[in-house]
Design an enzyme around this catalytic site. Structure first.
Site, PDB file in Angstrom:
ATOM      1  N   ARG A  52     -35.887  35.989  -9.348  1.00  6.56           N
ATOM      2  CA  ARG A  52     -37.107  35.190  -9.519  1.00  6.56           C
ATOM      3  C   ARG A  52     -37.459  35.096 -10.988  1.00  6.56           C
ATOM      4  O   ARG A  52     -37.895  34.058 -11.481  1.00  6.56           O
ATOM      5  CB  ARG A  52     -38.276  35.792  -8.731  1.00  6.56           C
ATOM      6  CG  ARG A  52     -39.608  35.116  -9.072  1.00  6.56           C
ATOM      7  CD  ARG A  52     -40.752  35.572  -8.187  1.00  6.56           C
ATOM      8  NE  ARG A  52     -40.789  36.985  -7.928  1.00  6.56           N
ATOM      9  CZ  ARG A  52     -41.217  37.920  -8.789  1.00  6.56           C
ATOM     10  NH1 ARG A  52     -41.634  37.582 -10.000  1.00  6.56           N
ATOM     11  NH2 ARG A  52     -41.216  39.191  -8.452  1.00  6.56           N
ATOM     12  N   TYR A 105     -48.192   8.796  -7.488  1.00  6.24           N
ATOM     13  CA  TYR A 105     -47.369   9.194  -6.343  1.00  6.24           C
ATOM     14  C   TYR A 105     -48.246   9.898  -5.305  1.00  6.24           C
ATOM     15  O   TYR A 105     -49.110  10.714  -5.638  1.00  6.24           O
ATOM     16  CB  TYR A 105     -46.249  10.109  -6.828  1.00  6.24           C
ATOM     17  CG  TYR A 105     -45.571  10.907  -5.750  1.00  6.24           C
ATOM     18  CD1 TYR A 105     -45.005  10.280  -4.644  1.00  6.24           C
ATOM     19  CD2 TYR A 105     -45.496  12.285  -5.840  1.00  6.24           C
ATOM     20  CE1 TYR A 105     -44.384  11.021  -3.651  1.00  6.24           C
ATOM     21  CE2 TYR A 105     -44.865  13.036  -4.858  1.00  6.24           C
ATOM     22  CZ  TYR A 105     -44.326  12.397  -3.760  1.00  6.24           C
ATOM     23  OH  TYR A 105     -43.710  13.131  -2.775  1.00  6.24           O
ATOM     24  N   ASP A 178     -44.942  12.289 -16.163  1.00  4.79           N
ATOM     25  CA  ASP A 178     -43.940  12.354 -15.108  1.00  4.79           C
ATOM     26  C   ASP A 178     -42.885  11.299 -15.428  1.00  4.79           C
ATOM     27  O   ASP A 178     -43.130  10.101 -15.318  1.00  4.79           O
ATOM     28  CB  ASP A 178     -44.602  12.085 -13.755  1.00  4.79           C
ATOM     29  CG  ASP A 178     -43.639  12.251 -12.589  1.00  4.79           C
ATOM     30  OD1 ASP A 178     -42.419  12.098 -12.792  1.00  4.79           O
ATOM     31  OD2 ASP A 178     -44.104  12.501 -11.458  1.00  4.79           O
ATOM     32  N   LYS A 203     -34.474  13.628  -7.743  1.00  6.58           N
ATOM     33  CA  LYS A 203     -34.227  12.198  -7.850  1.00  6.58           C
ATOM     34  C   LYS A 203     -33.046  11.910  -8.777  1.00  6.58           C
ATOM     35  O   LYS A 203     -31.940  12.311  -8.497  1.00  6.58           O
ATOM     36  CB  LYS A 203     -35.511  11.501  -8.301  1.00  6.58           C
ATOM     37  CG  LYS A 203     -36.772  11.934  -7.520  1.00  6.58           C
ATOM     38  CD  LYS A 203     -36.657  11.759  -6.023  1.00  6.58           C
ATOM     39  CE  LYS A 203     -37.988  11.870  -5.282  1.00  6.58           C
ATOM     40  NZ  LYS A 203     -38.682  13.149  -5.371  1.00  6.58           N
TER      41      LYS A 203
END
Length: 383
Positions: A52, A105, A178, A203
């Site tokens: 982590r 979005y 973004d 994406k």
């Protein structure tokens, strides 16, 4: 490796990805481990103690992300929304205020309106292409950030990154961009004044519809350190195999984006002549209100197209249901072409709000297939 030394495609293939020093493996290994043997108490080997907190495969991806965005620090997350949440809770406090796009979005809108707002973060939606409207939305002393999407999802509006960066810094606020729709191949927000860049690496960066992830890239080291602390403390990191898949995708980002853009331009030209299309939303069209700004800050106009069906919502849904090569699916940016009805799919969370999208809207994620086949598919779907 930096952009001052090497070109974009060289960085995408090599940054953070030196051959493995032990075996000579050209591709970074997948360090599929949760923990690491330590040389002594308080002496973790190469700083690795728990995955982590740090993992060599994820570190390779993070170094590559920083290089291709021209940033100082890259951080990888389990999803784009995990990256967004970490950013907000790192730089904002209850009582702070953020200006967001009035066509953001749907997932970002949900994060602000259903999660961050309950935590005490206030927000105002404004048309970011209108600088006067953005300035009017500012609350000096409380506005901590302007949150930008450009192009926006799914209306493909364009915001002037450099102008908004100047405005944010004038008020001692931060500009977050973004960059998912454009990708770092087509647009470099940090070079235009952004403080932090956000990606859904699911994406275009991943590019093959086989991995979910997110990223933050910072312009300065101090913010990067703050975000890295919260990345570890909050724990929404991506796993080593996800990091490896994303790195593999980034290697071909440049050549894929060229084909995405080539195909999109052909499809836009086709849609412009079709009698069942009422409006095309694509910044490469000269009549688009953001065309000049997009041409100034993007190298090309991308692979995302939205259009409004002349026959209304029913026709838009029918078009989505009739395609064969364009797969009816959420998400975007993969090598295969996708089609969706935003109002009932990706942006359903914005229904009934000021950010609700038109019911007659269709969104295309144009892939890299043979473009004549895509055109034929759209022709038969439009009827």
């Amino acid at each position: 490796m930096t952009g001052n030394e090497y070109g974009f495609d060289t960085l995408a293939i090599h940054a953070g990805q030196d051959p493995d020093p032990r075996t000579g493996a050209v591709v970074p290994p997948i360090y599929q481990t949760s923990t690491y043997a330590q040389d002594a108490v308080g002496a973790p080997r190469l700083g690795y103690e728990y995955s982590r907190s740090g993992n060599p495969t994820r570190d390779a991806l993070q170094e590559c992300l920083a290089a291709i965005e021209g940033g100082r620090r890259g951080l990888a997350f389990a999803s784009g929304l995990a990256a967004e949440d970490t950013l907000l809770r790192t730089v904002c406090r209850p009582g702070d205020h953020v200006v967001i796009p009035d066509d953001a979005y749907g997932g970002t809108f949900r994060l602000f309106s259903k999660v961050a707002e309950n935590w005490g973060l206030d927000w105002t939606a404004a048309p970011l292409h209108d600088l006067d409207a953005v300035r009017a939305a500012f609350r000096p002393g409380h506005t901590r950030m302007i949150w930008v999407e450009t192009p926006t999802n799914p209306l493909l509006n364009i915001a002037d990154i450099a102008a908004l960066a100047g405005m944010a810094h004038e008020y001692d606020a931060m500009l977050a961009v973004d960059n998912t729709f454009a990708s770092p191949y087509l647009q470099q927000p940090i070079a235009l004044g952004a403080d932090v860049v956000i990606h859904s690496t699911t994406k275009y960066l991943g590019g093959h519809s086989d991995v979910v992830g997110g990223a933050l890239i910072t312009a300065d080291e101090e913010l990067g350190e703050q975000l890295a602390f919260h990345q570890n403390a909050m724990g929404a990191v991506n796993g080593p195999f996800d990091a490896w898949l994303t790195l593999r995708g980034i290697k071909t980002l440049g050549v894929r984006m060229d084909r995405h853009c080539d195909n999109a331009e052909r499809i836009v030209a086709f849609l412009q002549t079709h009698n069942k299309v009422a409006q095309i939303l694509y910044p490469g069209v000269e009549s688009h209100p953001g065309h000049e700004t997009a041409a100034k800050q993007m190298s090309r106009f991308g692979g995302m197209i939205s259009f409004r069906a002349k026959g209304g919502a029913d026709q838009a849904i029918d078009i989505c249901n009739r395609t064969k090569l364009f797969v009816l699916a959420e998400s975007l940016g993969g090598v295969e072409s996708l089609i969706e009805h935003p109002g009932q799919m990706t942006h359903l969370s914005a229904a009934g709000s000021p950010l609700e999208v038109p019911a007659d809207l269709v969104r295309l994620s144009v892939g890299i297939e043979t473009v004549d086949d895509l055109l034929a598919d759209l022709e038969q779907a439009l009827g």
